[in-house]
Design a protein around this motif. Structure first.
Motif, PDB file in Angstrom:
ATOM      1  N   ILE A 218      55.038  39.672  37.638  1.00 58.49           N
ATOM      2  CA  ILE A 218      53.608  39.599  37.337  1.00 58.49           C
ATOM      3  C   ILE A 218      52.779  40.030  38.540  1.00 58.49           C
ATOM      4  CG2 ILE A 218      51.715  37.981  36.904  1.00 58.49           C
ATOM      5  CD1 ILE A 218      53.693  36.443  35.076  1.00 58.49           C
ATOM      6  N   LEU A 219      53.135  39.522  39.732  1.00 59.85           N
ATOM      7  CA  LEU A 219      52.368  39.860  40.926  1.00 59.85           C
ATOM      8  C   LEU A 219      52.593  41.301  41.366  1.00 59.85           C
ATOM      9  CD1 LEU A 219      52.641  36.627  43.112  1.00 59.85           C
ATOM     10  CD2 LEU A 219      50.867  37.298  41.486  1.00 59.85           C
ATOM     11  N   ASP A 220      53.679  41.900  40.934  1.00 61.88           N
ATOM     12  CA  ASP A 220      53.932  43.294  41.296  1.00 61.88           C
ATOM     13  C   ASP A 220      53.021  44.257  40.532  1.00 61.88           C
ATOM     14  OD1 ASP A 220      55.758  45.224  42.753  1.00 61.88           O
ATOM     15  OD2 ASP A 220      56.059  45.892  40.676  1.00 61.88           O
ATOM     16  N   ASN A 221      52.505  43.807  39.400  1.00 66.83           N
ATOM     17  CA  ASN A 221      51.641  44.638  38.565  1.00 66.83           C
ATOM     18  C   ASN A 221      50.177  44.416  38.960  1.00 66.83           C
ATOM     19  OD1 ASN A 221      49.835  45.106  36.139  1.00 66.83           O
ATOM     20  ND2 ASN A 221      51.753  45.944  35.354  1.00 66.83           N
ATOM     21  N   PRO A 222      49.442  45.464  39.335  1.00 72.76           N
ATOM     22  CA  PRO A 222      48.056  45.265  39.800  1.00 72.76           C
ATOM     23  C   PRO A 222      47.168  44.540  38.792  1.00 72.76           C
ATOM     24  CG  PRO A 222      48.799  47.505  40.254  1.00 72.76           C
ATOM     25  CD  PRO A 222      49.851  46.878  39.391  1.00 72.76           C
ATOM     26  N   LYS A 223      47.305  44.869  37.523  1.00 74.98           N
ATOM     27  CA  LYS A 223      46.471  44.248  36.495  1.00 74.98           C
ATOM     28  C   LYS A 223      46.771  42.764  36.376  1.00 74.98           C
ATOM     29  CE  LYS A 223      45.471  44.489  31.529  1.00 74.98           C
ATOM     30  NZ  LYS A 223      45.798  45.198  30.259  1.00 74.98           N
ATOM     31  N   TYR A 224      48.051  42.406  36.300  1.00 72.29           N
ATOM     32  CA  TYR A 224      48.422  41.002  36.162  1.00 72.29           C
ATOM     33  C   TYR A 224      48.174  40.234  37.453  1.00 72.29           C
ATOM     34  CZ  TYR A 224      50.727  42.658  31.918  1.00 72.29           C
ATOM     35  OH  TYR A 224      50.980  43.218  30.704  1.00 72.29           O
ATOM     36  N   TYR A 225      48.337  40.911  38.590  1.00 73.70           N
ATOM     37  CA  TYR A 225      48.038  40.276  39.875  1.00 73.70           C
ATOM     38  C   TYR A 225      46.591  39.804  39.912  1.00 73.70           C
ATOM     39  CZ  TYR A 225      47.179  39.682  44.869  1.00 73.70           C
ATOM     40  OH  TYR A 225      46.819  39.166  46.089  1.00 73.70           O
ATOM     41  N   GLU A 226      45.694  40.664  39.451  1.00 78.09           N
ATOM     42  CA  GLU A 226      44.268  40.313  39.449  1.00 78.09           C
ATOM     43  C   GLU A 226      44.003  39.115  38.547  1.00 78.09           C
ATOM     44  OE1 GLU A 226      40.177  40.503  40.325  1.00 78.09           O
ATOM     45  OE2 GLU A 226      42.026  41.177  41.324  1.00 78.09           O
ATOM     46  N   TRP A 227      44.697  39.066  37.416  1.00 74.35           N
ATOM     47  CA  TRP A 227      44.522  37.920  36.516  1.00 74.35           C
ATOM     48  C   TRP A 227      44.982  36.632  37.180  1.00 74.35           C
ATOM     49  CZ3 TRP A 227      47.896  34.387  34.312  1.00 74.35           C
ATOM     50  CH2 TRP A 227      47.351  33.586  33.281  1.00 74.35           C
ATOM     51  N   VAL A 228      46.126  36.674  37.858  1.00 79.58           N
ATOM     52  CA  VAL A 228      46.637  35.492  38.563  1.00 79.58           C
ATOM     53  C   VAL A 228      45.695  35.120  39.703  1.00 79.58           C
ATOM     54  CG1 VAL A 228      48.540  34.557  39.932  1.00 79.58           C
ATOM     55  CG2 VAL A 228      49.024  35.979  37.933  1.00 79.58           C
ATOM     56  N   ARG A 229      45.183  36.140  40.397  1.00 78.15           N
ATOM     57  CA  ARG A 229      44.267  35.870  41.518  1.00 78.15           C
ATOM     58  C   ARG A 229      43.014  35.148  41.037  1.00 78.15           C
ATOM     59  NH1 ARG A 229      39.965  37.748  44.198  1.00 78.15           N
ATOM     60  NH2 ARG A 229      39.558  39.332  42.616  1.00 78.15           N
ATOM     61  N   ARG A 230      42.510  35.541  39.877  1.00 79.50           N
ATOM     62  CA  ARG A 230      41.324  34.868  39.345  1.00 79.50           C
ATOM     63  C   ARG A 230      41.631  33.457  38.862  1.00 79.50           C
ATOM     64  NH1 ARG A 230      38.739  39.778  35.660  1.00 79.50           N
ATOM     65  NH2 ARG A 230      38.031  41.091  37.416  1.00 79.50           N
ATOM     66  N   THR A 231      42.891  33.214  38.493  1.00 77.60           N
ATOM     67  CA  THR A 231      43.269  31.903  37.957  1.00 77.60           C
ATOM     68  C   THR A 231      43.612  30.909  39.066  1.00 77.60           C
ATOM     69  OG1 THR A 231      44.160  33.015  36.000  1.00 77.60           O
ATOM     70  CG2 THR A 231      44.804  30.718  36.340  1.00 77.60           C
ATOM     71  N   VAL A 232      44.494  31.318  39.990  1.00 80.32           N
ATOM     72  CA  VAL A 232      44.938  30.392  41.053  1.00 80.32           C
ATOM     73  C   VAL A 232      44.750  31.011  42.436  1.00 80.32           C
ATOM     74  CG1 VAL A 232      46.590  29.153  39.609  1.00 80.32           C
ATOM     75  CG2 VAL A 232      47.323  31.214  40.831  1.00 80.32           C
ATOM     76  N   GLY A 233      43.788  31.932  42.551  1.00 79.01           N
ATOM     77  CA  GLY A 233      43.563  32.576  43.831  1.00 79.01           C
ATOM     78  C   GLY A 233      42.290  32.137  44.523  1.00 79.01           C
ATOM     79  N   PHE A 234      41.621  31.117  43.999  1.00 77.99           N
ATOM     80  CA  PHE A 234      40.404  30.631  44.658  1.00 77.99           C
ATOM     81  C   PHE A 234      40.766  29.849  45.920  1.00 77.99           C
ATOM     82  CE2 PHE A 234      41.668  27.681  41.348  1.00 77.99           C
ATOM     83  CZ  PHE A 234      41.594  26.429  41.950  1.00 77.99           C
ATOM     84  N   LYS A 235      39.793  29.570  46.737  1.00 80.36           N
ATOM     85  CA  LYS A 235      40.007  29.063  48.090  1.00 80.36           C
ATOM     86  C   LYS A 235      40.881  27.812  48.132  1.00 80.36           C
ATOM     87  CE  LYS A 235      37.511  27.648  52.265  1.00 80.36           C
ATOM     88  NZ  LYS A 235      36.172  27.463  52.887  1.00 80.36           N
ATOM     89  N   TYR A 236      40.604  26.865  47.244  1.00 82.37           N
ATOM     90  CA  TYR A 236      41.332  25.593  47.304  1.00 82.37           C
ATOM     91  C   TYR A 236      42.432  25.492  46.241  1.00 82.37           C
ATOM     92  CZ  TYR A 236      37.486  24.256  50.346  1.00 82.37           C
ATOM     93  OH  TYR A 236      36.581  24.206  51.377  1.00 82.37           O
ATOM     94  N   ALA A 237      42.853  26.629  45.716  1.00 81.86           N
ATOM     95  CA  ALA A 237      43.884  26.621  44.674  1.00 81.86           C
ATOM     96  C   ALA A 237      45.208  26.012  45.144  1.00 81.86           C
ATOM     97  CB  ALA A 237      44.113  28.035  44.145  1.00 81.86           C
ATOM     98  N   PRO A 238      45.700  26.305  46.373  1.00 84.43           N
ATOM     99  CA  PRO A 238      46.946  25.671  46.803  1.00 84.43           C
ATOM    100  C   PRO A 238      46.878  24.144  46.806  1.00 84.43           C
ATOM    101  CG  PRO A 238      46.450  27.545  48.198  1.00 84.43           C
ATOM    102  CD  PRO A 238      45.240  27.311  47.338  1.00 84.43           C
ATOM    103  N   ILE A 239      45.724  23.598  47.213  1.00 82.77           N
ATOM    104  CA  ILE A 239      45.575  22.140  47.216  1.00 82.77           C
ATOM    105  C   ILE A 239      45.433  21.613  45.790  1.00 82.77           C
ATOM    106  CG2 ILE A 239      44.068  20.245  47.933  1.00 82.77           C
ATOM    107  CD1 ILE A 239      43.386  21.854  50.430  1.00 82.77           C
ATOM    108  N   ALA A 240      44.675  22.340  44.955  1.00 81.93           N
ATOM    109  CA  ALA A 240      44.460  21.897  43.569  1.00 81.93           C
ATOM    110  C   ALA A 240      45.762  21.893  42.776  1.00 81.93           C
ATOM    111  CB  ALA A 240      43.428  22.802  42.897  1.00 81.93           C
ATOM    112  N   THR A 241      46.564  22.952  42.918  1.00 80.77           N
ATOM    113  CA  THR A 241      47.834  23.003  42.172  1.00 80.77           C
ATOM    114  C   THR A 241      48.824  21.967  42.694  1.00 80.77           C
ATOM    115  OG1 THR A 241      48.435  24.872  43.613  1.00 80.77           O
ATOM    116  CG2 THR A 241      47.658  25.395  41.397  1.00 80.77           C
ATOM    117  N   LEU A 242      48.809  21.725  44.005  1.00 82.63           N
ATOM    118  CA  LEU A 242      49.663  20.663  44.554  1.00 82.63           C
ATOM    119  C   LEU A 242      49.205  19.304  44.027  1.00 82.63           C
ATOM    120  CD1 LEU A 242      51.876  19.597  46.416  1.00 82.63           C
ATOM    121  CD2 LEU A 242      50.203  19.632  48.291  1.00 82.63           C
ATOM    122  N   GLY A 243      47.896  19.087  43.955  1.00 83.67           N
ATOM    123  CA  GLY A 243      47.384  17.831  43.412  1.00 83.67           C
ATOM    124  C   GLY A 243      47.805  17.629  41.972  1.00 83.67           C
TER     125      GLY A 243
END
Length: 360
Positions: A218-243
């Motif tokens: 998914i991340l290798d594909n530019p289109k799908y990468y952008e979708w993932v970035r918009r979903t879990v690519g925000f500033k505090y996403a690593p903390i939010a997903t860990l929470g």
């Protein structure tokens, strides 16, 4: 979008993932120690193995995808040589050391007999299909699972057309989830007979690896990468997903198979995606803290040796007459780290340096 994806493709090292490995191995050591489970999450350190699997699937698939994109083909010889030099020297050192010790010191001990009779099972990485029952060697089922993945999936990446590769992935996930939700229980009992549930291969252990593989594609594909970035690519996403993962793991449940485990694997995949996409986040920088990253770097050896280190600590604490409840985990973690670091820097690195010959 192109800039973000190009930066991702240019990275050969993903900050924070050694820290994820550190969390996974600490959780596993905790799980195998005498402990006080005040919260549900404290009884689920075994999930560290699932986290390792997601990481393995993502990193290995990413490596294979990028090699094929750059050179037009995947060198299976080089890939398997690198895996051999990374994993097998320490593993076979442990196996042959135990074989010599059992044969010379305790040839008639029942545990020695189980190890000697099942030596070929351990040596061939088949203990997820059949467990010889040797003390402190039960953890090898996960090593066998990974080795089987390293054997099969590179063949899929190298030779299967995208349509067939996707079909294989969907079929594998489908079968794993039938097992995970217990739909195959009766069929499994009929095929394998009583005690079939004890075979680790019948757990949903390939699901997290396959989710890691999917994340890599998914991340290798530019289109799908952008979708993932918009979903879990925000500033505090690593903390939010860990929470989210911490909250999920604190839900009380006597059996986590089925939907619970599926959501757990998806949450782990989302957490790793967030860390990869946000290499400059606060959490990612924390996971790169040198002591944490060091534990992650030697986590394979820690997993390999930790049951024996726990055994030694348990015996020593009993001889001194102290309580196991509070001392076993910190002492076991310290001894495991020390032994794994010694193995890594004095023995394993000699083989790791040879991997450069198999890079291209």
């Amino acid at each position: 979008m192109t800039t973000n994806h190009d930066a991702y493709l240019a990275r050969s090292y993903f900050p924070g993932l050694d820290g994820v490995r550190a969390i996974a191995i600490i959780a596993v050591v905790w799980h195998h120690c005498v402990r006080a489970d005040f919260l549900p999450i404290m009884s689920r350190g075994f999930a560290g193995v699932d986290l390792f699997f997601v990481l393995s699937g993502f990193l290995i698939a990413t490596l294979l995808i990028r090699e094929k994109a750059k050179s037009g083909a995947i060198s299976l010889r080089n890939f398997w040589a690198r895996r051999f030099l990374r994993l097998m020297p320490a593993y076979y050192l442990l196996l042959f050391s135990l074989l010599a010790a059992y044969m010379l010191l305790k040839p008639n001990d029942p545990n020695a007999q189980r190890f000697i009779e099942g030596f070929h099972i351990y040596a061939l990485y088949l203990s997820n299909w059949y467990n010889p029952g040797t003390n402190n060697m039960g953890i090898t089922w996960s090593l066998s699972t990974e080795e089987q993945f390293y054997l099969v999936w590179p063949l899929i990446e190298a030779f299967a057309a995208p349509f067939f590769r996707l079909g294989f992935w969907i079929f594998a996930i489908f079968v794993n989830q039938l097992i995970n939700f217990g739909i195959f229980d009766t069929t499994i009992q009929n095929i394998f007979g009583p005690g079939a549930h004890e075979k680790e291969i019948l757990e949903s252990t390939f699901t997290p690896i396959l989710f890691g593989v999917a994340l890599a594609h998914i991340l290798d594909n530019p289109k799908y990468y952008e979708w993932v970035r918009r979903t879990v690519g925000f500033k505090y996403a690593p903390i939010a997903t860990l929470g989210f993962l911490i909250a999920l793991m604190n839900i009380s449940a006597s059996d986590i198979s089925g939907l619970f485990r599926l959501v757990m694997h998806l949450g782990m995949t989302a957490w790793i995606a967030a860390i990869v996409i946000q290499p400059q986040s606060e959490l990612t920088r924390t996971l790169e803290w040198r002591p944490i990253a060091l534990i992650g770097a030697i986590s394979y050896g820690m997993y390999l040796y930790h049951m024996w280190c726990i055994h030694i600590v348990r015996v020593l604490i009993d001889k001194v007459g102290l309580s196991q409840n509070w001392l076993q985990f910190p002492l076991s973690l310290a001894l495991t780290t020390l032994v794994a670091a010694g193995s890594y820097y004095l023995y394993e690195k000699r083989f790791l340096n040879w991997r450069k010959k198999f890079r291209k």
